[in-house]
Design a protein around this motif. Sequence first.
Motif, short mmCIF file in Angstrom:
data_model
loop_
_atom_site.label_atom_id
_atom_site.label_comp_id
_atom_site.label_asym_id
_atom_site.label_seq_id
_atom_site.Cartn_x
_atom_site.Cartn_y
_atom_site.Cartn_z
N GLN A 169 -67.89 -16.89 50.11
CA GLN A 169 -69.03 -17.72 49.73
C GLN A 169 -69.37 -18.72 50.84
O GLN A 169 -70.53 -18.92 51.18
CB GLN A 169 -68.75 -18.45 48.43
N GLY B 152 -76.47 -16.77 49.28
CA GLY B 152 -75.77 -17.79 50.06
C GLY B 152 -76.43 -19.14 49.94
O GLY B 152 -76.56 -19.86 50.92
N ARG C 229 -71.18 -16.88 53.55
CA ARG C 229 -72.57 -16.58 53.16
C ARG C 229 -73.45 -17.81 53.33
O ARG C 229 -74.59 -17.71 53.81
CB ARG C 229 -72.63 -16.08 51.71
N HIS C 230 -72.95 -18.96 52.92
CA HIS C 230 -73.73 -20.20 53.07
C HIS C 230 -74.05 -20.46 54.54
O HIS C 230 -75.21 -20.72 54.90
CB HIS C 230 -72.99 -21.40 52.49
#
Length: 168
Positions: A135, A104, A138-139
């Motif tokens: 995504q 991430g 996750r970041h």
Amino acid sequence: PVVARFAANHRGGAGHRGEQGPEAGYIGGLVRNVFDQYSQPENRLSHALATALHEDRAILKGFLRLVGAKDAPRADQLRVVEQRLPGEDADEADLPETEGERRGLPDICIYEDSDEEPWMLAIESKAQAKTSDDQVNRHLKTLKKRRFEDARLVLLTIDPTPPQQSLP
């Protein structure tokens, strides 16, 4: 949190490929070409943007205003790192691209890591691929683990399609 999405109207990029010798990577032999560090357009975009934001605080201040980060600390108090998280040195963060995605890892982090109120704006560039909600999640999850509870995320993308979910 402020989340901004910018869509580009064109594709392409500048840069010098395959240059050799002491002038390789330099424009006119005087200034380092910020596009020669990576071969992927997405990474070239991120590197050029991170370099500009890091080197010129007036550009950083204007960028923060453009993305609506009204609560940002003063530009001279912020750190700009690319392809790594706050607190990691460059050697720690030197990972294969797939490992960075799995962890991430945003393309760029602009932050102030104060004890009282840590502040973060992460930037993810998608010059060729579409943005995935997974995504983005996750970041944000990774940044929360690093004490940046109210992290903001800016997506630079050619994909004008809004995410499927409402981003924080």
